[in-house]
Design a protein around this motif. Structure first.
Motif, PDB file in Angstrom:
ATOM      1  N   ASN A   1       0.827  -1.212   0.000  1.00 14.09           N
ATOM      2  CA  ASN A   1       0.000   0.000   0.000  1.00 14.09           C
ATOM      3  C   ASN A   1       0.858   1.258   0.000  1.00 14.09           C
ATOM      4  N   VAL A   2       1.981   1.191   0.717  1.00 12.47           N
ATOM      5  CA  VAL A   2       2.891   2.340   0.740  1.00 12.47           C
ATOM      6  C   VAL A   2       3.416   2.615  -0.665  1.00 12.47           C
ATOM      7  N   LEU A   3       3.791   1.552  -1.372  1.00  3.48           N
ATOM      8  CA  LEU A   3       4.304   1.717  -2.734  1.00  3.48           C
ATOM      9  C   LEU A   3       3.237   2.297  -3.661  1.00  3.48           C
ATOM     10  N   LYS A   4       2.011   1.807  -3.531  1.00  2.00           N
ATOM     11  CA  LYS A   4       0.942   2.302  -4.406  1.00  2.00           C
ATOM     12  C   LYS A   4       0.660   3.781  -4.165  1.00  2.00           C
ATOM     13  N   LYS A   5       0.722   4.199  -2.917  1.00  2.00           N
ATOM     14  CA  LYS A   5       0.477   5.609  -2.607  1.00  2.00           C
ATOM     15  C   LYS A   5       1.660   6.480  -3.017  1.00  2.00           C
ATOM     16  N   ARG A   6       2.868   5.966  -2.792  1.00  2.00           N
ATOM     17  CA  ARG A   6       4.065   6.752  -3.073  1.00  2.00           C
ATOM     18  C   ARG A   6       4.329   6.859  -4.569  1.00  2.00           C
TER      19      ARG A   6
ATOM     20  N   ILE B   1      22.774  -3.177  -2.491  1.00  2.00           N
ATOM     21  CA  ILE B   1      22.752  -4.618  -2.748  1.00  2.00           C
ATOM     22  C   ILE B   1      23.155  -4.928  -4.185  1.00  2.00           C
ATOM     23  N   LEU B   2      22.582  -4.189  -5.128  1.00  2.00           N
ATOM     24  CA  LEU B   2      22.838  -4.469  -6.539  1.00  2.00           C
ATOM     25  C   LEU B   2      24.047  -3.722  -7.091  1.00  2.00           C
ATOM     26  N   GLY B   3      24.322  -2.530  -6.533  1.00  2.00           N
ATOM     27  CA  GLY B   3      25.440  -1.753  -7.051  1.00  2.00           C
ATOM     28  C   GLY B   3      25.136  -1.164  -8.422  1.00  2.00           C
ATOM     29  N   ARG B   4      26.151  -0.619  -9.057  1.00  2.00           N
ATOM     30  CA  ARG B   4      26.007   0.010 -10.380  1.00  2.00           C
ATOM     31  C   ARG B   4      24.997   1.156 -10.318  1.00  2.00           C
ATOM     32  N   ASP B   5      24.190   1.312 -11.392  1.00  2.00           N
ATOM     33  CA  ASP B   5      23.169   2.355 -11.413  1.00  2.00           C
ATOM     34  C   ASP B   5      21.933   1.829 -12.132  1.00  2.00           C
ATOM     35  N   THR B   6      20.873   2.639 -12.153  1.00  2.00           N
ATOM     36  CA  THR B   6      19.613   2.159 -12.721  1.00  2.00           C
ATOM     37  C   THR B   6      19.704   1.928 -14.228  1.00  2.00           C
TER      38      THR B   6
ATOM     39  N   ARG C   1      19.515  -4.753 -18.326  1.00  2.00           N
ATOM     40  CA  ARG C   1      19.459  -6.180 -18.035  1.00  2.00           C
ATOM     41  C   ARG C   1      18.018  -6.672 -17.862  1.00  2.00           C
ATOM     42  N   PHE C   2      17.218  -5.919 -17.135  1.00  2.00           N
ATOM     43  CA  PHE C   2      15.828  -6.339 -16.949  1.00  2.00           C
ATOM     44  C   PHE C   2      15.047  -6.276 -18.259  1.00  2.00           C
ATOM     45  N   THR C   3      15.384  -5.339 -19.125  1.00  2.00           N
ATOM     46  CA  THR C   3      14.704  -5.246 -20.418  1.00  2.00           C
ATOM     47  C   THR C   3      14.946  -6.503 -21.243  1.00  2.00           C
ATOM     48  N   LEU C   4      16.189  -6.972 -21.262  1.00  2.00           N
ATOM     49  CA  LEU C   4      16.479  -8.202 -22.003  1.00  2.00           C
ATOM     50  C   LEU C   4      15.811  -9.406 -21.345  1.00  2.00           C
ATOM     51  N   LEU C   5      15.875  -9.492 -20.018  1.00  2.00           N
ATOM     52  CA  LEU C   5      15.246 -10.616 -19.326  1.00  2.00           C
ATOM     53  C   LEU C   5      13.743 -10.642 -19.565  1.00  2.00           C
ATOM     54  N   SER C   6      13.137  -9.469 -19.623  1.00  2.00           N
ATOM     55  CA  SER C   6      11.710  -9.396 -19.921  1.00  2.00           C
ATOM     56  C   SER C   6      11.431  -9.886 -21.338  1.00  2.00           C
ATOM     57  N   LYS C   7      12.330  -9.564 -22.250  1.00  2.00           N
ATOM     58  CA  LYS C   7      12.155  -9.968 -23.650  1.00  2.00           C
ATOM     59  C   LYS C   7      12.217 -11.482 -23.812  1.00  2.00           C
TER      60      LYS C   7
ATOM     61  N   ILE D   1       9.571  -1.695  -9.211  1.00  2.00           N
ATOM     62  CA  ILE D   1       9.644  -1.502  -7.758  1.00  2.00           C
ATOM     63  C   ILE D   1      11.068  -1.165  -7.337  1.00  2.00           C
ATOM     64  N   ILE D   2      12.013  -1.947  -7.847  1.00  2.00           N
ATOM     65  CA  ILE D   2      13.416  -1.722  -7.481  1.00  2.00           C
ATOM     66  C   ILE D   2      13.870  -0.329  -7.899  1.00  2.00           C
ATOM     67  N   SER D   3      13.535   0.065  -9.122  1.00  2.00           N
ATOM     68  CA  SER D   3      14.014   1.355  -9.632  1.00  2.00           C
ATOM     69  C   SER D   3      13.382   2.532  -8.893  1.00  2.00           C
ATOM     70  N   LYS D   4      12.108   2.397  -8.500  1.00  2.13           N
ATOM     71  CA  LYS D   4      11.445   3.492  -7.791  1.00  2.13           C
ATOM     72  C   LYS D   4      11.916   3.603  -6.343  1.00  2.13           C
ATOM     73  N   GLU D   5      12.403   2.515  -5.794  1.00  2.00           N
ATOM     74  CA  GLU D   5      12.941   2.534  -4.434  1.00  2.00           C
ATOM     75  C   GLU D   5      14.444   2.242  -4.462  1.00  2.00           C
ATOM     76  N   TRP D   6      15.107   2.794  -5.473  1.00  2.00           N
ATOM     77  CA  TRP D   6      16.512   2.486  -5.726  1.00  2.00           C
ATOM     78  C   TRP D   6      17.402   2.777  -4.525  1.00  2.00           C
ATOM     79  N   GLN D   7      17.035   3.764  -3.726  1.00  2.00           N
ATOM     80  CA  GLN D   7      17.867   4.104  -2.570  1.00  2.00           C
ATOM     81  C   GLN D   7      18.004   2.932  -1.601  1.00  2.00           C
ATOM     82  N   HIS D   8      17.037   2.013  -1.626  1.00  2.22           N
ATOM     83  CA  HIS D   8      17.083   0.862  -0.725  1.00  2.22           C
ATOM     84  C   HIS D   8      17.780  -0.349  -1.354  1.00  2.22           C
ATOM     85  N   PHE D   9      17.929  -0.332  -2.673  1.00  4.37           N
ATOM     86  CA  PHE D   9      18.509  -1.487  -3.367  1.00  4.37           C
ATOM     87  C   PHE D   9      19.909  -1.216  -3.914  1.00  4.37           C
ATOM     88  N   ARG D  10      20.307   0.045  -3.925  1.00  2.00           N
ATOM     89  CA  ARG D  10      21.606   0.407  -4.505  1.00  2.00           C
ATOM     90  C   ARG D  10      22.753  -0.345  -3.834  1.00  2.00           C
TER      91      ARG D  10
END
Length: 239
Positions: free
Chosen positions: A129-134, A188-193, A199-205, A177-186
């Protein structure tokens, strides 16, 4: 070698088959030896790509062994190829043979667990719900779609249906979700959005074709690259 093998049967074709069988046995034995030292994956990354966890000391060892060689590039750098075209083709075949759908399922599960864990910690137990509102425009529709899919499956399959919202999310839903809350995942994943969006675009394809056993509709390069991206994500998640 072909003539030697074919001499008994007086057949060049038989000689070719016997010689090829011996060569492939040698390749497989070499692969087994390298896997014991955790070097075969490094060899695949160096010669087939993508490079996501190359270790310099392992690259140097493989080059010193003569298993691969440096090739100068037009940009002034270098790349690596196997010692022969035939062995390079064998390595490319090995890279394609890992069951990508199983690997992607493992990656999806890891991503869902990561998102749930991080969001619950940072946003609280009602993080959906927090994500949907934010992020109403960016995430609201996707999360609502997941809720509808979950409700439909629970209606059709009862208690055997998953009650985890993210089990109904697709790769780009997870990335949103990850990209919109990137400050919490940076951390862990490193690099940038931009790096991870590619990578996610190819995986989605590639997700739908591999989920429906239609890997032939994806190029060999895309399959190999997607496999590397999955392994890269899992390495980040498991650290």
């Amino acid at each position: 070698m072909i003539l030697c093998y074919g001499w008994e049967n007086r057949s060049v074709a038989a000689g070719f088959e016997a010689a090829l069988s011996g060569i492939l046995d040698h390749y497989r034995h070499l692969r087994d030896l390298l896997e014991e030292d955790k070097l075969f994956d490094q060899l695949l990354q160096a010669t087939v790509e993508p490079h996501w966890s190359l270790r310099l000391e392992d690259v140097e060892r493989l080059a010193q062994y003569g298993i691969m060689r440096r090739i100068s590039t037009s940009e002034g750098g270098h790349s690596f190829r196997a010692w022969s075209r035939h062995f390079q083709s064998f390595l490319e075949k090995c890279a394609r043979e890992k069951p990508l759908w199983e690997l992607w399922r493992e990656t999806e599960t890891g991503l869902r667990n990561l998102i749930e864990s991080v969001c619950a910690e940072k946003l609280g137990p009602n993080w959906q719900n927090v994500l949907k509102k934010r992020h109403e425009k960016a995430l609201g529709e996707n999360l609502n779609k997941c809720e509808l899919l979950m409700a439909k499956e629970q209606k059709n399959f009862g208690v055997s249906a998953s009650d985890r919202l993210l089990d109904y999310a697709y790769p780009m839903d997870l990335w949103a979700i990850i990209s919109k809350e990137w400050q919490h995942f940076r951390g862990i994943l490193g690099r940038d959005t931009g790096y991870w969006n590619e990578r996610f675009t190819l995986l989605s394809k590639v997700r739908n074709p591999i989920a429906h056993i239609r890997e032939g509709s994806i190029s060999a390069h895309e399959l190999t690259t997607a496999q590397g991206y999955c392994e890269e994500l899992l390495a980040c998640i498991d650290e």
